[in-house]
Design a protein around this motif. Structure first.
Motif, PDB file in Angstrom:
ATOM      1  N   LEU A  27       0.917  -1.189  -0.014  1.00  0.00           N
ATOM      2  CA  LEU A  27      -0.184  -0.051  -0.006  1.00  0.00           C
ATOM      3  C   LEU A  27       0.864   1.288   0.034  1.00  0.00           C
ATOM      4  CD1 LEU A  27      -3.097  -0.642   2.320  1.00  0.00           C
ATOM      5  CD2 LEU A  27      -3.175  -0.321   0.197  1.00  0.00           C
ATOM      6  N   GLN A  28       2.031   1.134   0.947  1.00  0.00           N
ATOM      7  CA  GLN A  28       2.899   2.286   0.629  1.00  0.00           C
ATOM      8  C   GLN A  28       3.396   2.413  -0.753  1.00  0.00           C
ATOM      9  OE1 GLN A  28       5.551   1.443   4.027  1.00  0.00           O
ATOM     10  NE2 GLN A  28       5.708   3.346   4.368  1.00  0.00           N
ATOM     11  N   LEU A  29       3.972   1.552  -1.129  1.00  0.00           N
ATOM     12  CA  LEU A  29       4.512   1.694  -2.542  1.00  0.00           C
ATOM     13  C   LEU A  29       3.395   2.203  -3.683  1.00  0.00           C
ATOM     14  CD1 LEU A  29       6.564  -1.840  -2.812  1.00  0.00           C
ATOM     15  CD2 LEU A  29       7.443   0.612  -2.915  1.00  0.00           C
ATOM     16  N   TYR A  30       2.273   1.573  -3.455  1.00  0.00           N
ATOM     17  CA  TYR A  30       1.130   2.055  -4.447  1.00  0.00           C
ATOM     18  C   TYR A  30       0.927   3.521  -4.181  1.00  0.00           C
ATOM     19  CZ  TYR A  30      -3.573   2.699  -6.346  1.00  0.00           C
ATOM     20  OH  TYR A  30      -4.649   3.414  -6.848  1.00  0.00           O
ATOM     21  N   SER A  31       0.575   4.016  -2.995  1.00  0.00           N
ATOM     22  CA  SER A  31       0.395   5.265  -2.718  1.00  0.00           C
ATOM     23  C   SER A  31       1.551   6.324  -3.003  1.00  0.00           C
ATOM     24  CB  SER A  31      -0.176   5.515  -1.376  1.00  0.00           C
ATOM     25  OG  SER A  31       0.938   5.283  -0.494  1.00  0.00           O
ATOM     26  N   LEU A  32       2.600   6.001  -2.653  1.00  0.00           N
ATOM     27  CA  LEU A  32       3.722   6.995  -3.204  1.00  0.00           C
ATOM     28  C   LEU A  32       3.916   6.809  -4.829  1.00  0.00           C
ATOM     29  CD1 LEU A  32       6.291   5.706  -0.389  1.00  0.00           C
ATOM     30  CD2 LEU A  32       5.378   8.079  -0.739  1.00  0.00           C
ATOM     31  N   TYR A  33       3.817   5.710  -5.300  1.00  0.00           N
ATOM     32  CA  TYR A  33       3.746   5.698  -6.721  1.00  0.00           C
ATOM     33  C   TYR A  33       2.718   6.739  -7.330  1.00  0.00           C
ATOM     34  CZ  TYR A  33       3.780   4.110 -11.591  1.00  0.00           C
ATOM     35  OH  TYR A  33       3.921   4.192 -13.032  1.00  0.00           O
ATOM     36  N   LYS A  34       1.669   6.548  -7.015  1.00  0.00           N
ATOM     37  CA  LYS A  34       0.544   7.432  -7.479  1.00  0.00           C
ATOM     38  C   LYS A  34       0.689   8.909  -7.281  1.00  0.00           C
ATOM     39  CE  LYS A  34      -3.060   5.851  -9.057  1.00  0.00           C
ATOM     40  NZ  LYS A  34      -3.330   5.466 -10.435  1.00  0.00           N
ATOM     41  N   GLN A  35       1.226   9.178  -5.937  1.00  0.00           N
ATOM     42  CA  GLN A  35       1.314  10.562  -5.587  1.00  0.00           C
ATOM     43  C   GLN A  35       2.520  11.182  -6.492  1.00  0.00           C
ATOM     44  OE1 GLN A  35      -0.397  12.042  -3.597  1.00  0.00           O
ATOM     45  NE2 GLN A  35       0.488  14.207  -3.649  1.00  0.00           N
ATOM     46  N   ALA A  72       7.424  12.452  -2.744  1.00  0.00           N
ATOM     47  CA  ALA A  72       6.956  11.041  -2.766  1.00  0.00           C
ATOM     48  C   ALA A  72       8.004  10.288  -3.782  1.00  0.00           C
ATOM     49  CB  ALA A  72       5.392  10.902  -3.488  1.00  0.00           C
ATOM     50  N   MET A  73       8.481  10.743  -4.758  1.00  0.00           N
ATOM     51  CA  MET A  73       9.483   9.973  -5.593  1.00  0.00           C
ATOM     52  C   MET A  73      10.797   9.582  -4.491  1.00  0.00           C
ATOM     53  SD  MET A  73      10.257  11.880  -9.131  1.00  0.00           S
ATOM     54  CE  MET A  73       8.682  12.063 -10.374  1.00  0.00           C
ATOM     55  N   MET A  74      11.074  10.606  -3.843  1.00  0.00           N
ATOM     56  CA  MET A  74      12.124  10.265  -2.925  1.00  0.00           C
ATOM     57  C   MET A  74      11.780   9.126  -1.890  1.00  0.00           C
ATOM     58  SD  MET A  74      14.256  13.958  -2.275  1.00  0.00           S
ATOM     59  CE  MET A  74      12.945  14.944  -1.703  1.00  0.00           C
ATOM     60  N   ASP A  75      10.689   9.217  -1.131  1.00  0.00           N
ATOM     61  CA  ASP A  75      10.211   8.203  -0.412  1.00  0.00           C
ATOM     62  C   ASP A  75       9.928   7.010  -1.037  1.00  0.00           C
ATOM     63  OD1 ASP A  75      10.294  10.442   1.430  1.00  0.00           O
ATOM     64  OD2 ASP A  75       7.964  10.492   1.364  1.00  0.00           O
ATOM     65  N   TYR A  76       9.620   6.904  -2.169  1.00  0.00           N
ATOM     66  CA  TYR A  76       9.385   5.566  -2.806  1.00  0.00           C
ATOM     67  C   TYR A  76      10.897   5.176  -3.192  1.00  0.00           C
ATOM     68  CZ  TYR A  76       7.947   2.290  -6.351  1.00  0.00           C
ATOM     69  OH  TYR A  76       7.550   1.198  -7.006  1.00  0.00           O
TER      70      TYR A  76
END
Length: 84
Positions: A27-35, A72-76
């Motif tokens: 879910l973290q990966l998904y939400s960060l990717y979408k953001q 969001a990219m950096m967090d991903y």
């Protein structure tokens, strides 16, 4: 290497992880990717209240509202590096 290149590499690496992450991490990966790719949530919430997966994905993405695409990219990228 700029953040977009790092992000693109992290997306490619996320598809070849040695083991599948748990649902919370997915879910973290998904939400960060979408953001990172689309910005703030731009869809309506799921109308079927029993579609728990869609609701969880929507809520995860919505929780990042206001986060910049670059952040969001950096967090991903950081999250995928931890999963290697």
């Amino acid at each position: 290497m700029n953040i977009q290149e790092q992000f693109d590499q992290a997306v490619a690496r996320s598809k070849t992880l040695s083991e599948k992450p748990g649902n919370d991490v997915l879910l973290q990966l998904y939400s960060l990717y979408k953001q990172a790719t689309e910005g703030d949530v731009n869809i309506d919430p799921p109308s079927n209240m029993f579609d728990f997966v869609a609701k969880a994905k929507y809520n995860a993405w919505e929780s990042l509202k206001g986060k910049t695409k670059e952040s969001a990219m950096m967090d991903y990228v950081e999250l995928v590096q931890k999963l290697k």
